[in-house]
Design an enzyme around this catalytic site. Sequence first.
Site, PDB file in Angstrom:
ATOM      1  N   ARG A   1      -2.043   7.034   1.503  1.00 56.81           N
ATOM      2  CA  ARG A   1      -1.779   8.083   2.501  1.00 56.81           C
ATOM      3  C   ARG A   1      -0.861   7.566   3.606  1.00 56.81           C
ATOM      4  NH1 ARG A   1      -7.212   9.096   0.930  1.00 56.81           N
ATOM      5  NH2 ARG A   1      -7.836   7.251   2.095  1.00 56.81           N
TER       6      ARG A   1
ATOM      7  N   LYS B   1     -12.189   7.929   3.840  1.00 56.64           N
ATOM      8  CA  LYS B   1     -12.137   6.613   4.486  1.00 56.64           C
ATOM      9  C   LYS B   1     -13.229   5.711   3.902  1.00 56.64           C
ATOM     10  CE  LYS B   1     -12.083   4.482   9.068  1.00 56.64           C
ATOM     11  NZ  LYS B   1     -11.026   3.557   8.647  1.00 56.64           N
TER      12      LYS B   1
ATOM     13  N   GLY C   1       0.845  -1.197   0.000  1.00 53.39           N
ATOM     14  CA  GLY C   1       0.000   0.000   0.000  1.00 53.39           C
ATOM     15  C   GLY C   1       0.876   1.242   0.000  1.00 53.39           C
TER      16      GLY C   1
ATOM     17  N   GLY D   1     -12.003   0.779  12.474  1.00 55.15           N
ATOM     18  CA  GLY D   1     -11.452  -0.376  13.192  1.00 55.15           C
ATOM     19  C   GLY D   1     -11.195  -0.028  14.652  1.00 55.15           C
ATOM     20  N   THR D   2     -10.751   1.191  14.888  1.00 54.21           N
ATOM     21  CA  THR D   2     -10.476   1.634  16.263  1.00 54.21           C
ATOM     22  C   THR D   2     -11.761   1.635  17.089  1.00 54.21           C
ATOM     23  OG1 THR D   2      -8.775   3.063  15.342  1.00 54.21           O
ATOM     24  CG2 THR D   2      -9.446   3.509  17.611  1.00 54.21           C
TER      25      THR D   2
ATOM     26  N   HIS E   1     -13.709  10.834  11.194  1.00 56.18           N
ATOM     27  CA  HIS E   1     -12.603  10.650  10.260  1.00 56.18           C
ATOM     28  C   HIS E   1     -12.756  11.532   9.021  1.00 56.18           C
ATOM     29  CE1 HIS E   1     -11.715   7.023  12.610  1.00 56.18           C
ATOM     30  NE2 HIS E   1     -10.529   7.057  12.058  1.00 56.18           N
ATOM     31  N   HIS E   2     -11.676  11.584   8.251  1.00 53.40           N
ATOM     32  CA  HIS E   2     -11.672  12.232   6.939  1.00 53.40           C
ATOM     33  C   HIS E   2     -12.672  11.507   6.007  1.00 53.40           C
ATOM     34  CE1 HIS E   2      -9.392   8.878   5.114  1.00 53.40           C
ATOM     35  NE2 HIS E   2      -8.878   8.756   6.335  1.00 53.40           N
TER      36      HIS E   2
HETATM   37  N1  LIG Z   1      -3.814   1.228  12.247  1.00 58.96           N
HETATM   38  C1  LIG Z   1      -3.693   2.544  12.120  1.00 58.96           C
HETATM   39  O1  LIG Z   1      -3.102   3.239  12.951  1.00 58.96           O
HETATM   40  C2  LIG Z   1      -4.279   3.191  10.888  1.00 58.96           C
HETATM   41  C3  LIG Z   1      -4.017   4.534  10.604  1.00 58.96           C
HETATM   42  C4  LIG Z   1      -4.488   5.054   9.427  1.00 58.96           C
HETATM   43  C5  LIG Z   1      -5.192   4.256   8.544  1.00 58.96           C
HETATM   44  N2  LIG Z   1      -5.431   2.961   8.860  1.00 58.96           N
HETATM   45  C6  LIG Z   1      -6.081   2.047   7.929  1.00 58.96           C
HETATM   46  O2  LIG Z   1      -5.123   1.757   6.909  1.00 58.96           O
HETATM   47  C7  LIG Z   1      -5.794   1.501   5.681  1.00 58.96           C
HETATM   48  C8  LIG Z   1      -5.223   2.403   4.616  1.00 58.96           C
HETATM   49  O3  LIG Z   1      -5.524   3.736   4.895  1.00 58.96           O
HETATM   50  P1  LIG Z   1      -5.036   4.918   3.916  1.00 58.96           P
HETATM   51  O4  LIG Z   1      -5.656   6.163   4.420  1.00 58.96           O
HETATM   52  O5  LIG Z   1      -3.555   4.856   3.757  1.00 58.96           O
HETATM   53  O6  LIG Z   1      -5.740   4.473   2.544  1.00 58.96           O
HETATM   54  P2  LIG Z   1      -5.322   4.832   1.063  1.00 58.96           P
HETATM   55  O7  LIG Z   1      -6.527   4.579   0.217  1.00 58.96           O
HETATM   56  O8  LIG Z   1      -4.678   6.164   0.983  1.00 58.96           O
HETATM   57  O9  LIG Z   1      -4.190   3.737   0.707  1.00 58.96           O
HETATM   58  C9  LIG Z   1      -4.453   2.412   0.416  1.00 58.96           C
HETATM   59  C10 LIG Z   1      -3.426   1.956  -0.604  1.00 58.96           C
HETATM   60  O10 LIG Z   1      -3.593   0.560  -0.823  1.00 58.96           O
HETATM   61  C11 LIG Z   1      -3.422   0.337  -2.204  1.00 58.96           C
HETATM   62  N3  LIG Z   1      -4.004  -0.931  -2.603  1.00 58.96           N
HETATM   63  C12 LIG Z   1      -5.281  -1.214  -2.974  1.00 58.96           C
HETATM   64  N4  LIG Z   1      -5.385  -2.502  -3.336  1.00 58.96           N
HETATM   65  C13 LIG Z   1      -4.156  -3.045  -3.176  1.00 58.96           C
HETATM   66  C14 LIG Z   1      -3.631  -4.350  -3.403  1.00 58.96           C
HETATM   67  N5  LIG Z   1      -4.413  -5.340  -3.886  1.00 58.96           N
HETATM   68  N6  LIG Z   1      -2.329  -4.557  -3.142  1.00 58.96           N
HETATM   69  C15 LIG Z   1      -1.544  -3.557  -2.696  1.00 58.96           C
HETATM   70  N7  LIG Z   1      -1.978  -2.304  -2.472  1.00 58.96           N
HETATM   71  C16 LIG Z   1      -3.267  -2.062  -2.723  1.00 58.96           C
HETATM   72  C17 LIG Z   1      -4.087   1.535  -2.874  1.00 58.96           C
HETATM   73  O11 LIG Z   1      -3.685   1.677  -4.231  1.00 58.96           O
HETATM   74  C18 LIG Z   1      -3.587   2.660  -1.977  1.00 58.96           C
HETATM   75  O12 LIG Z   1      -2.338   3.153  -2.433  1.00 58.96           O
HETATM   76  C19 LIG Z   1      -7.285   1.683   5.977  1.00 58.96           C
HETATM   77  O13 LIG Z   1      -7.858   0.432   6.293  1.00 58.96           O
HETATM   78  C20 LIG Z   1      -7.285   2.563   7.214  1.00 58.96           C
HETATM   79  O14 LIG Z   1      -8.439   2.406   7.994  1.00 58.96           O
HETATM   80  C21 LIG Z   1      -5.016   2.425  10.014  1.00 58.96           C
HETATM   81  O1  LIG Z   2      -7.632   7.094   8.191  1.00 58.77           O
HETATM   82  C1  LIG Z   2      -8.135   6.000   8.502  1.00 58.77           C
HETATM   83  O2  LIG Z   2      -8.823   5.325   7.690  1.00 58.77           O
HETATM   84  C2  LIG Z   2      -7.899   5.457   9.835  1.00 58.77           C
HETATM   85  N1  LIG Z   2      -8.360   4.276  10.104  1.00 58.77           N
HETATM   86  C3  LIG Z   2      -8.159   3.578  11.312  1.00 58.77           C
HETATM   87  C4  LIG Z   2      -9.445   2.982  11.816  1.00 58.77           C
HETATM   88  O3  LIG Z   2     -10.321   2.623  11.007  1.00 58.77           O
HETATM   89  O4  LIG Z   2      -9.588   2.812  13.020  1.00 58.77           O
HETATM   90  C5  LIG Z   2      -7.345   4.265  12.352  1.00 58.77           C
HETATM   91  C6  LIG Z   2      -7.212   5.723  12.221  1.00 58.77           C
HETATM   92  C7  LIG Z   2      -7.117   6.238  10.806  1.00 58.77           C
END
Ligand SMILES: NC(=O)c1ccc[n+]([C@@H]2O[C@H](COP(=O)([O-])OP(=O)(O)OC[C@H]3O[C@@H](n4cnc5c(N)ncnc54)[C@H](O)[C@@H]3O)[C@@H](O)[C@H]2O)c1
Ligand SMILES: O=C(O)C1=N[C@H](C(=O)O)CCC1
Length: 246
Positions: A7, A136, A3, A142-143, A132-133
């Site tokens: 972002r 999403k 990924g 998930g949190t 959230h933004h």
């Molecule tokens: N755990 C945390 O602290 C936390 C923080 C932020 C976001 N998140 C989670 O992380 C995930 C991603 O968030 P984001 O804001 O970066 O999303 P995003 O859409 O900006 O990025 C996702 C990326 O995954 C890529 N992708 C899609 N299908 C794919 C595949 N088959 N193989 C490889 N890459 C692939 C997309 O092209 C994109 O670049 C979400 O589930 C979000 O909820 C978790």
């Molecule tokens: O930006 C998002 O998407 C985020 N996802 C996570 C969630 O779903 O809990 C954590 C925070 C950012």
Amino acid sequence: MLGAAGRMGQTVCAAVEAAPDLELVARFDAGDDFSVVAGSGAHVAVDFTIPAVTEANVHALIDAGIHAVVGTTGWTDESRTRVTEHLAQAGPASQGLGVLIAPNFGLSAVLAMTFAAKAARYFESAEVIELHHPDKVDAPSGTARHTARAIAAARAEAGLAPSPDATESGFEARGADVDGVRVHAVRLRGLVAHEEILFGNVGEQLIIRQDSFDRVSFMPGVLLAVREVVTRPGLTVGLENVLDLT
Ligand SMILES: NC(=O)c1ccc[n+]([C@@H]2O[C@H](COP(=O)([O-])OP(=O)(O)OC[C@H]3O[C@@H](n4cnc5c(N)ncnc54)[C@H](O)[C@@H]3O)[C@@H](O)[C@H]2O)c1
Ligand SMILES: O=C(O)C1=N[C@H](C(=O)O)CCC1
């Protein structure tokens, strides 16, 4: 980094490149061949992709003998169980692998969830609001799911009755039901990731709130997980375990 163009992926790549003890060896995104990862020599992979593909990525990483740190949301009891089973049945190249899945790597969020789980048993009512933004793709976050489940477990252990609620109509306005805890999702331009946990008793209220204003707030937790996952065979769910908050 799985990924890598996203972002979170871009932010993690920059954080790994800035860390003197880590080396970024592969960037993988949609449409790339998995050999980019499997043949990279990576010890640890970080997955911030999308809920629809993250489980398949983890199984491929296990087969490739690579530890996994996963921030992508959308995991269920069933998908986590499949990962545990795969780890247990893995061949010699995959023995001792660790998979760490955390719905939130932000310290403020992990502490908020921990405090909420501690407070839960003392209040008649509990509800969660996540904000959230608007880009999403999943709701509730998930949190928020992780928070609500921890609250529900604490309430059940304390023998509490369900939160009082006289609603007879308009249930769609009462949010999602996660193990009996109502969860409300707000999507608003300008936000990043925020959560409010509300507890109520007759005559009093406790609100626990955390705010991630910038994705760099997740980076210390992600890098900690990358360094720690190699020492934790099997599946670990939640950064609170690594921070010894459980
Ligand atoms: N755990 C945390 O602290 C936390 C923080 C932020 C976001 N998140 C989670 O992380 C995930 C991603 O968030 P984001 O804001 O970066 O999303 P995003 O859409 O900006 O990025 C996702 C990326 O995954 C890529 N992708 C899609 N299908 C794919 C595949 N088959 N193989 C490889 N890459 C692939 C997309 O092209 C994109 O670049 C979400 O589930 C979000 O909820 C978790
Ligand atoms: O930006 C998002 O998407 C985020 N996802 C996570 C969630 O779903 O809990 C954590 C925070 C950012």
